[in-house]
Design a protein around this motif. Sequence first.
Motif, PDB file in Angstrom:
ATOM      1  N   GLY A 227       0.392   0.322   8.246  1.00  0.00           N
ATOM      2  CA  GLY A 227      -0.995   0.787   8.199  1.00  0.00           C
ATOM      3  C   GLY A 227      -1.366   1.489   6.915  1.00  0.00           C
ATOM      4  N   ARG A 228      -0.528   1.333   5.879  1.00  0.00           N
ATOM      5  CA  ARG A 228      -0.834   1.932   4.573  1.00  0.00           C
ATOM      6  C   ARG A 228      -0.341   0.998   3.477  1.00  0.00           C
ATOM      7  NH1 ARG A 228       3.732   3.065   2.408  1.00  0.00           N
ATOM      8  NH2 ARG A 228       5.573   3.761   3.581  1.00  0.00           N
ATOM      9  N   PRO A 229      -0.834   1.177   2.260  1.00  0.00           N
ATOM     10  CA  PRO A 229      -0.404   0.280   1.178  1.00  0.00           C
ATOM     11  C   PRO A 229       1.076   0.447   0.850  1.00  0.00           C
ATOM     12  CG  PRO A 229      -2.423   1.463   0.584  1.00  0.00           C
ATOM     13  CD  PRO A 229      -1.891   2.112   1.819  1.00  0.00           C
ATOM     14  N   ALA A 230       1.658  -0.631   0.367  1.00  0.00           N
ATOM     15  CA  ALA A 230       3.031  -0.558  -0.122  1.00  0.00           C
ATOM     16  C   ALA A 230       3.060   0.197  -1.451  1.00  0.00           C
ATOM     17  CB  ALA A 230       3.594  -1.967  -0.304  1.00  0.00           C
ATOM     18  N   THR A 231       4.192   0.761  -1.779  1.00  0.00           N
ATOM     19  CA  THR A 231       4.362   1.560  -2.987  1.00  0.00           C
ATOM     20  C   THR A 231       4.712   0.674  -4.175  1.00  0.00           C
ATOM     21  OG1 THR A 231       5.194   3.381  -1.638  1.00  0.00           O
ATOM     22  CG2 THR A 231       5.631   3.489  -4.018  1.00  0.00           C
ATOM     23  N   GLY A 232       4.002   0.834  -5.279  1.00  0.00           N
ATOM     24  CA  GLY A 232       4.293   0.088  -6.496  1.00  0.00           C
ATOM     25  C   GLY A 232       5.239   0.856  -7.393  1.00  0.00           C
TER      26      GLY A 232
ATOM     27  N   ASP B  71       9.513 -10.452  18.318  1.00  0.00           N
ATOM     28  CA  ASP B  71      10.665 -11.298  18.624  1.00  0.00           C
ATOM     29  C   ASP B  71      10.616 -12.594  17.827  1.00  0.00           C
ATOM     30  OD1 ASP B  71      11.316  -9.351  20.405  1.00  0.00           O
ATOM     31  OD2 ASP B  71      11.141 -10.588  22.212  1.00  0.00           O
ATOM     32  N   GLY B  72      11.700 -12.907  17.149  1.00  0.00           N
ATOM     33  CA  GLY B  72      11.778 -14.133  16.358  1.00  0.00           C
ATOM     34  C   GLY B  72      11.053 -14.060  15.030  1.00  0.00           C
ATOM     35  N   ALA B  73      10.472 -12.892  14.722  1.00  0.00           N
ATOM     36  CA  ALA B  73       9.691 -12.768  13.484  1.00  0.00           C
ATOM     37  C   ALA B  73      10.592 -12.462  12.292  1.00  0.00           C
ATOM     38  CB  ALA B  73       8.641 -11.664  13.631  1.00  0.00           C
ATOM     39  N   THR B  74      10.156 -12.940  11.134  1.00  0.00           N
ATOM     40  CA  THR B  74      10.800 -12.607   9.865  1.00  0.00           C
ATOM     41  C   THR B  74       9.759 -11.956   8.979  1.00  0.00           C
ATOM     42  OG1 THR B  74      12.363 -14.463   9.987  1.00  0.00           O
ATOM     43  CG2 THR B  74      11.941 -13.522   7.807  1.00  0.00           C
ATOM     44  N   TYR B  75       9.996 -10.711   8.597  1.00  0.00           N
ATOM     45  CA  TYR B  75       9.066  -9.972   7.756  1.00  0.00           C
ATOM     46  C   TYR B  75       9.660  -9.812   6.358  1.00  0.00           C
ATOM     47  CZ  TYR B  75       6.776  -8.736  12.158  1.00  0.00           C
ATOM     48  OH  TYR B  75       6.137  -8.790  13.369  1.00  0.00           O
ATOM     49  N   GLU B  76       8.903 -10.214   5.366  1.00  0.00           N
ATOM     50  CA  GLU B  76       9.328 -10.048   3.972  1.00  0.00           C
ATOM     51  C   GLU B  76       8.766  -8.726   3.471  1.00  0.00           C
ATOM     52  OE1 GLU B  76       7.633 -13.742   2.603  1.00  0.00           O
ATOM     53  OE2 GLU B  76       9.634 -14.672   2.532  1.00  0.00           O
ATOM     54  N   LEU B  77       9.644  -7.764   3.288  1.00  0.00           N
ATOM     55  CA  LEU B  77       9.222  -6.418   2.897  1.00  0.00           C
ATOM     56  C   LEU B  77       9.270  -6.304   1.376  1.00  0.00           C
ATOM     57  CD1 LEU B  77      11.120  -4.318   5.596  1.00  0.00           C
ATOM     58  CD2 LEU B  77       8.865  -5.421   5.734  1.00  0.00           C
ATOM     59  N   THR B  78       8.094  -6.234   0.761  1.00  0.00           N
ATOM     60  CA  THR B  78       7.983  -6.219  -0.698  1.00  0.00           C
ATOM     61  C   THR B  78       7.034  -5.120  -1.151  1.00  0.00           C
ATOM     62  OG1 THR B  78       6.035  -7.648  -0.978  1.00  0.00           O
ATOM     63  CG2 THR B  78       8.155  -8.745  -0.568  1.00  0.00           C
ATOM     64  N   GLY B  79       7.049  -4.886  -2.445  1.00  0.00           N
ATOM     65  CA  GLY B  79       6.057  -4.014  -3.036  1.00  0.00           C
ATOM     66  C   GLY B  79       4.723  -4.730  -3.137  1.00  0.00           C
ATOM     67  N   PRO B  80       3.707  -4.069  -3.707  1.00  0.00           N
ATOM     68  CA  PRO B  80       2.367  -4.650  -3.773  1.00  0.00           C
ATOM     69  C   PRO B  80       2.163  -5.634  -4.909  1.00  0.00           C
ATOM     70  CG  PRO B  80       2.328  -2.465  -4.696  1.00  0.00           C
ATOM     71  CD  PRO B  80       3.718  -2.674  -4.166  1.00  0.00           C
ATOM     72  N   GLU B  81       3.147  -5.701  -5.828  1.00  0.00           N
ATOM     73  CA  GLU B  81       3.016  -6.630  -6.939  1.00  0.00           C
ATOM     74  C   GLU B  81       4.403  -7.059  -7.394  1.00  0.00           C
ATOM     75  OE1 GLU B  81       1.864  -3.211  -7.891  1.00  0.00           O
ATOM     76  OE2 GLU B  81       3.941  -2.816  -8.466  1.00  0.00           O
TER      77      GLU B  81
ATOM     78  N   SER C  72       4.324  -9.908  -0.186  1.00  0.00           N
ATOM     79  CA  SER C  72       3.925 -10.025   1.207  1.00  0.00           C
ATOM     80  C   SER C  72       3.050  -8.856   1.624  1.00  0.00           C
ATOM     81  CB  SER C  72       5.190 -10.076   2.075  1.00  0.00           C
ATOM     82  OG  SER C  72       4.897  -9.821   3.432  1.00  0.00           O
ATOM     83  N   ASP C  73       2.266  -9.060   2.684  1.00  0.00           N
ATOM     84  CA  ASP C  73       1.462  -7.960   3.228  1.00  0.00           C
ATOM     85  C   ASP C  73       2.153  -7.313   4.422  1.00  0.00           C
ATOM     86  OD1 ASP C  73       1.221  -9.874   5.209  1.00  0.00           O
ATOM     87  OD2 ASP C  73      -0.966  -9.861   5.263  1.00  0.00           O
ATOM     88  N   ALA C  74       3.456  -7.583   4.603  1.00  0.00           N
ATOM     89  CA  ALA C  74       4.157  -7.080   5.780  1.00  0.00           C
ATOM     90  C   ALA C  74       4.194  -5.556   5.836  1.00  0.00           C
ATOM     91  CB  ALA C  74       5.579  -7.641   5.832  1.00  0.00           C
ATOM     92  N   VAL C  75       4.455  -4.900   4.694  1.00  0.00           N
ATOM     93  CA  VAL C  75       4.525  -3.438   4.705  1.00  0.00           C
ATOM     94  C   VAL C  75       3.194  -2.825   5.139  1.00  0.00           C
ATOM     95  CG1 VAL C  75       4.764  -1.368   3.272  1.00  0.00           C
ATOM     96  CG2 VAL C  75       6.465  -3.194   3.121  1.00  0.00           C
TER      97      VAL C  75
ATOM     98  N   VAL D 194      10.718  -3.122  -3.665  1.00  0.00           N
ATOM     99  CA  VAL D 194      10.153  -2.337  -2.564  1.00  0.00           C
ATOM    100  C   VAL D 194      10.893  -1.009  -2.463  1.00  0.00           C
ATOM    101  CG1 VAL D 194      11.716  -3.398  -0.873  1.00  0.00           C
ATOM    102  CG2 VAL D 194       9.522  -2.448  -0.098  1.00  0.00           C
ATOM    103  N   SER D 195      10.220   0.002  -1.956  1.00  0.00           N
ATOM    104  CA  SER D 195      10.841   1.323  -1.836  1.00  0.00           C
ATOM    105  C   SER D 195      11.610   1.452  -0.529  1.00  0.00           C
ATOM    106  CB  SER D 195       9.783   2.428  -1.907  1.00  0.00           C
ATOM    107  OG  SER D 195       9.035   2.490  -0.704  1.00  0.00           O
ATOM    108  N   HIS D 196      12.624   2.314  -0.544  1.00  0.00           N
ATOM    109  CA  HIS D 196      13.373   2.603   0.684  1.00  0.00           C
ATOM    110  C   HIS D 196      12.441   3.170   1.756  1.00  0.00           C
ATOM    111  CE1 HIS D 196      16.920   2.620  -2.088  1.00  0.00           C
ATOM    112  NE2 HIS D 196      17.511   2.124  -1.029  1.00  0.00           N
ATOM    113  N   GLU D 197      11.482   3.993   1.337  1.00  0.00           N
ATOM    114  CA  GLU D 197      10.562   4.591   2.296  1.00  0.00           C
ATOM    115  C   GLU D 197       9.722   3.536   3.004  1.00  0.00           C
ATOM    116  OE1 GLU D 197      11.074   5.651  -0.769  1.00  0.00           O
ATOM    117  OE2 GLU D 197      11.792   7.715  -0.528  1.00  0.00           O
ATOM    118  N   ASP D 198       9.265   2.532   2.249  1.00  0.00           N
ATOM    119  CA  ASP D 198       8.465   1.466   2.856  1.00  0.00           C
ATOM    120  C   ASP D 198       9.306   0.643   3.827  1.00  0.00           C
ATOM    121  OD1 ASP D 198       6.273   2.301   1.471  1.00  0.00           O
ATOM    122  OD2 ASP D 198       6.233   0.630   0.053  1.00  0.00           O
ATOM    123  N   ILE D 199      10.538   0.378   3.457  1.00  0.00           N
ATOM    124  CA  ILE D 199      11.425  -0.362   4.361  1.00  0.00           C
ATOM    125  C   ILE D 199      11.621   0.427   5.647  1.00  0.00           C
ATOM    126  CG2 ILE D 199      13.749  -1.276   4.695  1.00  0.00           C
ATOM    127  CD1 ILE D 199      13.855  -1.661   1.619  1.00  0.00           C
TER     128      ILE D 199
END
Length: 293
Positions: free
Chosen positions: A269-274, A189-199, A261-264, A168-173
């Motif tokens: 509101g935009r696609p994650a960076t590959g 609150d209490g959520a865990t988000y997996e921040l990943t790229g699109p593939e 993940s689709d968290a990013v 994942v990119s620093h910008e997306d994080i």
Amino acid sequence: MISDLVAVTGASGAVGGRVAARLARTGVPVRLLGRDPARLPDLPGAVAAPPAAYGDGEAMRRALDGAHTLFLVSAHESPGRVTEHITAVDAALAAGVERIVYVSFLGAAPDATFTFARDHWHTEAHLRMTGVRHTFLRDGWYLAGIPAMTGSDGVLRGPGGEGRVSAVSHEDIADAASAVLLDEGTGHDGATYELTGPEAFTLAEAAEELSRHTGRTVRYVPETEEEAYASRARYGAEDWEVAGWVTSYQAIAAGELETVSDAVPTLTGRPATGLSAYLRDHPDSYRHLLPEA
């Protein structure tokens, strides 16, 4: 939009600095924390806290006094990192902080293959135990790390096998973190988000992508565990640090970093960076790989 003070740790770093800049642009009151105040960015509406190391509970308490939300970027890897995190969290609570957004790592678990991911699990466990409002952002490998870990000889080597990594990119994080921090509702609150790229891609595929962008042949050379430790011995790092480097690749081989993940897109509101788009937009990241003119 929130109006209460947000304290951002690691504000001179790649993640904290980006988050601080994004928050400052919205007009949110921001307090910047860092080990060296001279390195903190000059941002409109942001103020620098006195220097405070995570392991110095009293200094952290003073630095966080009056803050409502803490964006906690994990400390630099060290044998005592969990203790430092716990001290920082407890200091935040003593200062009256009501909400903590913590930058964790994908696959954090007590028995994670990647040794540093275990630190994150223990930190998460402590945060849960305190009862403070919290959100965990589990980011994967950085996309920037792919070219950075490729030698000038055009070889990316490590015991990653044929496993896949959803870097994942620093910008997306930073964009995802800012979205969470700016939403004062209780939905995170209490959520865990997996921040990943699109593939998720193999390291061999990463080498092929680097070849396309650099115009030279870049290869992935899989190593055994023994070869991996031997090839990194020349850096003279301590055993615990080398183990972290090696096990980060072994976590890929074990399939622990392939989650997509689709968290990013959900948070930003935009696609994650590959990887391809990242390399296209950051040619400086692989300048050391370019053929000599």
